[in-house]
Write a protein that holds these residues in place. Sequence first.
Motif, PDB file in Angstrom:
ATOM      1  N   LEU A  16       0.827  -1.211   0.000  1.00 26.67           N
ATOM      2  CA  LEU A  16       0.000   0.000   0.000  1.00 26.67           C
ATOM      3  C   LEU A  16       0.860   1.260   0.000  1.00 26.67           C
ATOM      4  O   LEU A  16       0.535   2.242  -0.678  1.00 26.67           O
ATOM      5  N   THR A  17       1.945   1.237   0.740  1.00 30.89           N
ATOM      6  CA  THR A  17       2.853   2.389   0.763  1.00 30.89           C
ATOM      7  C   THR A  17       3.449   2.628  -0.620  1.00 30.89           C
ATOM      8  O   THR A  17       3.516   3.766  -1.090  1.00 30.89           O
ATOM      9  N   CYS A  19       2.172   1.673  -3.493  1.00 31.00           N
ATOM     10  CA  CYS A  19       1.093   2.122  -4.380  1.00 31.00           C
ATOM     11  C   CYS A  19       0.832   3.614  -4.166  1.00 31.00           C
ATOM     12  O   CYS A  19       0.690   4.368  -5.134  1.00 31.00           O
ATOM     13  N   LEU A  20       0.793   4.040  -2.922  1.00 36.81           N
ATOM     14  CA  LEU A  20       0.589   5.455  -2.619  1.00 36.81           C
ATOM     15  C   LEU A  20       1.718   6.310  -3.191  1.00 36.81           C
ATOM     16  O   LEU A  20       1.477   7.374  -3.766  1.00 36.81           O
ATOM     17  N   TYR A  21       2.948   5.838  -3.056  1.00 34.35           N
ATOM     18  CA  TYR A  21       4.080   6.564  -3.640  1.00 34.35           C
ATOM     19  C   TYR A  21       3.868   6.761  -5.143  1.00 34.35           C
ATOM     20  O   TYR A  21       4.042   7.862  -5.666  1.00 34.35           O
ATOM     21  N   LEU A  23       1.155   6.737  -6.850  1.00 37.71           N
ATOM     22  CA  LEU A  23       0.055   7.670  -7.115  1.00 37.71           C
ATOM     23  C   LEU A  23       0.517   9.113  -6.946  1.00 37.71           C
ATOM     24  O   LEU A  23       0.198   9.978  -7.767  1.00 37.71           O
ATOM     25  N   LEU A  24       1.279   9.362  -5.893  1.00 35.30           N
ATOM     26  CA  LEU A  24       1.775  10.725  -5.669  1.00 35.30           C
ATOM     27  C   LEU A  24       2.784  11.141  -6.740  1.00 35.30           C
ATOM     28  O   LEU A  24       2.855  12.311  -7.115  1.00 35.30           O
TER      29      LEU A  24
END
Length: 152
Positions: A16-17, A19-21, A23-24
């Motif tokens: 999840l971390t 994936c978030l990276y 996305l950002l």
Amino acid sequence: MRKRTPLTLHIPAHSLTCCLYHLLANPDEVHKLKAELRTTIPNVTKLSVAHFDDLLYLGAMIQEAVRLHPGVMARQVRISPEVPIVYENPGTQKQYVVPSGTVTSMSPLDTHMHPAAFGDDAYMFRPQRWIDEPTLREYFIGFSRGARNCLG
């Protein structure tokens, strides 16, 4: 003495971390995801689990994040007990035979970053590849494969 957290809790957090990276780092991907969410779930007050089955781009984003950052990096051991494995190098046309009973292994990154499967941009975060090429699923081993596949 510090209490240790089970490894199983770190794997989803890591994915999840990552994936978030991505996305950002890729605002265009966020816009595509938001557009999908707006069209697929117009009324968030009546949200159900069934809505998530229709989120093709969200699924592709998760698949791509796990492809680039698999949770478990253990080599996946395989043995062909009765039949030898025959491999032909497409570049040289040379044939290799791995005798039956031989232990072989591969890591998820070996497979997930292979340009023959995922293209010359295999190291790039590009969720659209999963939508454009549904057959890529056969190369995905982020949760292992076959009888050793992760159930959860």
